[in-house]
Write a protein that holds these residues in place. Structure first.
Motif, mmCIF file in Angstrom:
data_model
loop_
_atom_site.group_PDB
_atom_site.id
_atom_site.type_symbol
_atom_site.label_atom_id
_atom_site.label_comp_id
_atom_site.label_asym_id
_atom_site.label_seq_id
_atom_site.Cartn_x
_atom_site.Cartn_y
_atom_site.Cartn_z
ATOM 1 N N LEU A 47 -8.095 8.102 34.742
ATOM 2 C CA LEU A 47 -9.375 8.452 35.334
ATOM 3 C C LEU A 47 -10.154 9.320 34.352
ATOM 4 C CD1 LEU A 47 -11.118 8.396 37.915
ATOM 5 C CD2 LEU A 47 -9.840 10.360 38.751
ATOM 6 N N LEU A 48 -11.373 8.887 34.018
ATOM 7 C CA LEU A 48 -12.211 9.609 33.059
ATOM 8 C C LEU A 48 -11.455 9.859 31.746
ATOM 9 C CD1 LEU A 48 -13.959 12.231 35.380
ATOM 10 C CD2 LEU A 48 -14.780 9.973 34.729
ATOM 11 N N GLY A 49 -10.644 8.871 31.353
ATOM 12 C CA GLY A 49 -9.924 8.949 30.094
ATOM 13 C C GLY A 49 -8.657 9.771 30.142
ATOM 14 N N GLU A 50 -8.280 10.309 31.299
ATOM 15 C CA GLU A 50 -7.094 11.148 31.412
ATOM 16 C C GLU A 50 -5.956 10.369 32.068
ATOM 17 O OE1 GLU A 50 -7.645 15.157 32.761
ATOM 18 O OE2 GLU A 50 -9.795 15.110 32.336
ATOM 19 N N ASP A 51 -4.751 10.490 31.489
ATOM 20 C CA ASP A 51 -3.557 9.810 32.011
ATOM 21 C C ASP A 51 -2.856 10.716 33.008
ATOM 22 O OD1 ASP A 51 -3.421 7.222 30.626
ATOM 23 O OD2 ASP A 51 -3.301 8.449 28.815
ATOM 24 N N LEU A 52 -2.801 10.259 34.266
ATOM 25 C CA LEU A 52 -2.319 11.080 35.373
ATOM 26 C C LEU A 52 -1.318 10.306 36.225
ATOM 27 C CD1 LEU A 52 -5.913 12.227 36.383
ATOM 28 C CD2 LEU A 52 -4.304 13.533 34.971
ATOM 29 N N TYR A 62 -0.672 15.124 48.955
ATOM 30 C CA TYR A 62 -0.986 14.342 47.764
ATOM 31 C C TYR A 62 -1.014 15.247 46.541
ATOM 32 C CZ TYR A 62 -2.391 10.472 50.792
ATOM 33 O OH TYR A 62 -2.401 9.455 51.708
ATOM 34 N N GLY A 63 -0.464 14.736 45.431
ATOM 35 C CA GLY A 63 -0.526 15.439 44.164
ATOM 36 C C GLY A 63 -1.063 14.530 43.075
ATOM 37 N N LEU A 64 -1.828 15.091 42.157
ATOM 38 C CA LEU A 64 -2.318 14.359 40.994
ATOM 39 C C LEU A 64 -2.068 15.256 39.790
ATOM 40 C CD1 LEU A 64 -3.858 11.802 39.963
ATOM 41 C CD2 LEU A 64 -5.943 13.156 40.131
ATOM 42 N N VAL A 65 -1.106 14.854 38.944
ATOM 43 C CA VAL A 65 -0.682 15.711 37.843
ATOM 44 C C VAL A 65 -0.738 14.945 36.526
ATOM 45 C CG1 VAL A 65 0.818 17.076 39.347
ATOM 46 C CG2 VAL A 65 1.781 15.116 38.104
ATOM 47 N N ASP A 66 -0.727 15.692 35.435
ATOM 48 C CA ASP A 66 -0.676 15.091 34.108
ATOM 49 C C ASP A 66 0.540 14.179 34.011
ATOM 50 O OD1 ASP A 66 -0.129 14.884 31.149
ATOM 51 O OD2 ASP A 66 -1.919 16.143 31.098
ATOM 52 N N ARG A 67 0.353 13.041 33.382
ATOM 53 C CA ARG A 67 1.418 12.035 33.352
ATOM 54 C C ARG A 67 2.583 12.451 32.455
ATOM 55 N NH1 ARG A 67 0.478 5.486 32.866
ATOM 56 N NH2 ARG A 67 2.694 4.901 32.788
ATOM 57 N N ARG A 118 3.703 25.449 34.270
ATOM 58 C CA ARG A 118 2.807 24.876 35.282
ATOM 59 C C ARG A 118 2.236 23.574 34.735
ATOM 60 N NH1 ARG A 118 1.361 27.081 39.868
ATOM 61 N NH2 ARG A 118 -0.214 25.982 41.073
ATOM 62 N N GLN A 119 2.397 22.525 35.486
ATOM 63 C CA GLN A 119 1.856 21.221 35.087
ATOM 64 C C GLN A 119 0.386 21.134 35.513
ATOM 65 O OE1 GLN A 119 2.377 19.130 33.082
ATOM 66 N NE2 GLN A 119 2.825 17.054 33.759
ATOM 67 N N ARG A 120 -0.446 20.587 34.626
ATOM 68 C CA ARG A 120 -1.862 20.430 34.979
ATOM 69 C C ARG A 120 -1.968 19.539 36.213
ATOM 70 N NH1 ARG A 120 -6.233 17.182 31.813
ATOM 71 N NH2 ARG A 120 -4.361 16.071 31.255
ATOM 72 N N ALA A 121 -2.692 20.012 37.223
ATOM 73 C CA ALA A 121 -2.793 19.285 38.494
ATOM 74 C C ALA A 121 -4.214 19.382 39.032
ATOM 75 C CB ALA A 121 -1.816 19.853 39.520
ATOM 76 N N TYR A 122 -4.596 18.382 39.840
ATOM 77 C CA TYR A 122 -5.947 18.325 40.394
ATOM 78 C C TYR A 122 -5.880 18.124 41.911
ATOM 79 C CZ TYR A 122 -7.260 17.410 35.508
ATOM 80 O OH TYR A 122 -7.437 17.493 34.155
ATOM 81 N N PRO A 123 -6.823 18.701 42.663
ATOM 82 C CA PRO A 123 -6.859 18.496 44.117
ATOM 83 C C PRO A 123 -7.154 17.041 44.479
ATOM 84 C CG PRO A 123 -8.236 20.371 43.460
ATOM 85 C CD PRO A 123 -7.852 19.649 42.207
ATOM 86 N N VAL A 124 -6.585 16.606 45.588
ATOM 87 C CA VAL A 124 -6.795 15.249 46.107
ATOM 88 C C VAL A 124 -7.066 15.337 47.602
ATOM 89 C CG1 VAL A 124 -5.750 12.963 46.487
ATOM 90 C CG2 VAL A 124 -5.265 14.214 44.378
ATOM 91 N N VAL A 125 -8.079 14.605 48.072
ATOM 92 C CA VAL A 125 -8.350 14.514 49.506
ATOM 93 C C VAL A 125 -8.541 13.048 49.887
ATOM 94 C CG1 VAL A 125 -9.405 16.801 49.632
ATOM 95 C CG2 VAL A 125 -10.844 14.800 49.251
ATOM 96 N N GLU A 126 -8.302 12.765 51.143
ATOM 97 C CA GLU A 126 -8.456 11.406 51.660
ATOM 98 C C GLU A 126 -9.758 11.295 52.444
ATOM 99 O OE1 GLU A 126 -6.210 8.533 54.958
ATOM 100 O OE2 GLU A 126 -5.043 10.055 53.872
ATOM 101 N N ARG A 127 -10.572 10.279 52.103
ATOM 102 C CA ARG A 127 -11.812 10.006 52.827
ATOM 103 C C ARG A 127 -12.029 8.499 52.885
ATOM 104 N NH1 ARG A 127 -11.866 14.778 53.405
ATOM 105 N NH2 ARG A 127 -13.556 16.304 53.364
ATOM 106 N N SER A 128 -12.128 7.972 54.104
ATOM 107 C CA SER A 128 -12.543 6.580 54.337
ATOM 108 C C SER A 128 -11.709 5.573 53.545
ATOM 109 C CB SER A 128 -14.032 6.412 54.011
ATOM 110 O OG SER A 128 -14.813 7.296 54.775
#
Length: 451
Positions: A47-52, A62-67, A118-128
């Motif tokens: 996503l946006l050039g980042e491997d996750l 839900y978790g989204l972390v660096d691959r 600490r592994q680089r991580a991003y928030p994730v939410v569910e919508r529709s």
């Protein structure tokens, strides 16, 4: 004419690119909820050039972390889901959905190493039906209260598809009203009663005229572009005669979405999400204002073209998109079958991985594309200067972004300005869920009627 530098500015979305910094000011679709169903809810995501890596733990978080594991760089997409997180299969290091290191089991019992990892991580939410990721810094914005986020789950359906080109040319086809008269031209009209789930195959609202006939016979539309709080509104007029005009109202939803009518009862809200600079996914939410969406039928229709697990088209560059010269002579303008997604895919992929805009020549029919590019450059400049771009919303302002209004129908040649708004408002007020009437539309109708 556009310079190469200008083209790079508006197409490239890596972490250090100005447009990439703009994109990170918005929630981005990372996957469909459907993709994390099954016994092992773990998926690699670019996503946006980042491997996750996207995953759902035993508690449903839900978790989204660096691959890449921060230990030795092994691939966490092959990790094990256990003990409240995702465990690297190389040495057993365990990370939770927030990126916190929970265990480094190969280390001595009294080791403090884990506390400093600490592994680089991003928030994730569910919508529709979509899982959205926030790749920016600081607090993320609120979601606008547009129809696809307000409607109940029963009245929405989400899907996606891969396109092998830059996100911008994929988006621009959706804000190009004139192309439908050519790229999506059918020489024969089908029974419009069988058009459920198919774009441009039904009858235009307020008539029994098939959309295929309107697009085919009226191929010089008048295009009006208006600036809005959420991006752009496009009003496309095809005059049929002195009394009747076909009116189509669509919207560009900043930064990389659009909202268009699919039929008299359904809209499509679609985003064009950069995987990297040479690939993107379209994510769409189909929203019904009448009956619940037949999700199984919608999914089955789309799986005729798109293959799992990567949602790539069966018709693509390798097989000439199914091109048949005999069909091009007798049935369709492209000779590439009946699915307009294939037509669009061919058009934008044929431009190259990143369209060379230094060689293009734009005309009057491209006015929405010109306006959008100007808006995109302005918003990139705002973010580069440390400001917040449009649609970066707090909870209060999120409630003010509603709709947006769409319409596709036959109205009066004199009076279409009020007609399309009344059609949209009537559909909203008769919906079985609380479809909000955008305040600007309600105010305009009152004003026009008073005049």
């Amino acid at each position: 004419m556009m310079s190469q530098e200008q083209n790079d500015l508006i197409t490239r979305t890596g972490p250090k690119d100005p447009c990439g910094k703009l994109m990170r000011m918005y929630w981005q679709p990372a996957a469909l909820v459907d993709e994390l169903q099954g016994p092992r809810p773990v998926r690699p995501v670019k996503l946006l050039g980042e491997d996750l890596v996207l995953f759902r733990d035993e508690e449903g978080r839900y978790g989204l972390v660096d691959r890449r594991c921060p230990h030795r760089g092994a691939d966490l997409a092959f990790g094990r889901l256990e003990n409240g997180g995702l465990r690297c299969s190389f040495h057993g290091w365990l990370f939770d959905a927030s990126g916190k290191c929970l265990e480094t089991p190969a280390e001595p019992k009294d080791s403090q190493l884990c506390k400093g990892i600490r592994q680089r991580a991003y928030p994730v939410v569910e919508r529709s039906g979509i899982l959205w990721a926030w790749l920016g810094e600081g607090e993320p914005p609120a979601f606008p209260e547009i129809d696809c986020f307000v409607a109940p789950d029963s009245h929405t359906f989400a899907f996606k598809g891969h396109i092998n080109c830059n996100w911008l040319q994929a988006l621009e086809v959706g804000i190009d009203p004139s192309h439908a008269s050519f790229l999506h031209r059918f020489f024969e009209d089908e029974d419009t009663s069988t058009a459920y789930g198919k774009q441009f195959r039904g009858a235009s609202a307020g008539s029994d005229l098939p959309m295929t006939k309107i697009l085919r016979e009226y191929d010089r539309p008048i295009i009006n572009v208006e600036h809005t709080e959420y991006g752009l509104r496009l009003i496309t007029l095809r005059e049929i005669d002195d009394e009747r005009t076909h009116v189509r109202v669509t919207n560009q939803l900043f930064p990389h979405g659009f909202v268009i009518p699919m039929s008299t009862e359904m809209t499509i809200t679609q985003w064009h999400v950069p995987v990297d600079d040479e690939n993107c996914y379209w994510y769409a939410v189909f929203t019904s204002y009448s009956t619940p969406v037949d999700k199984n039928k919608m999914r089955d229709q789309r799986l005729e073209l798109y293959e799992l697990p990567d949602y790539k088209s069966r018709k693509n560059k390798t097989n000439d998109y199914g091109f048949d010269p005999q069909e091009q002579l007798t049935a369709t303008y492209t000779g590439m079958g009946n699915d307009i997604n294939v037509h669009d895919q061919w058009a934008v992929e044929s431009m190259g991985a990143i369209q060379d805009r230094t060689r293009e020549h734009l005309g009057q029919a491209d006015k929405a594309i010109v306006q959008y590019r100007r808006l995109l450059r302005q918003q990139i400049e705002t973010v580069t200067g440390g400001g917040q771009p449009m649609l970066f919303l707090d909870a209060g302002r999120a409630r003010s972004i509603q709709g947006p209004a769409t319409m596709d129908g036959i109205g009066p040649t004199r009076g279409w300005e009020t007609f399309w708004m009344e059609v949209d408002v009537k559909r909203r007020r008769s919906a079985p869920w609380a479809a909000p009437v955008p305040s600007e539309i309600a105010e305009k109708i009152r004003h026009l009627k008073a005049v």
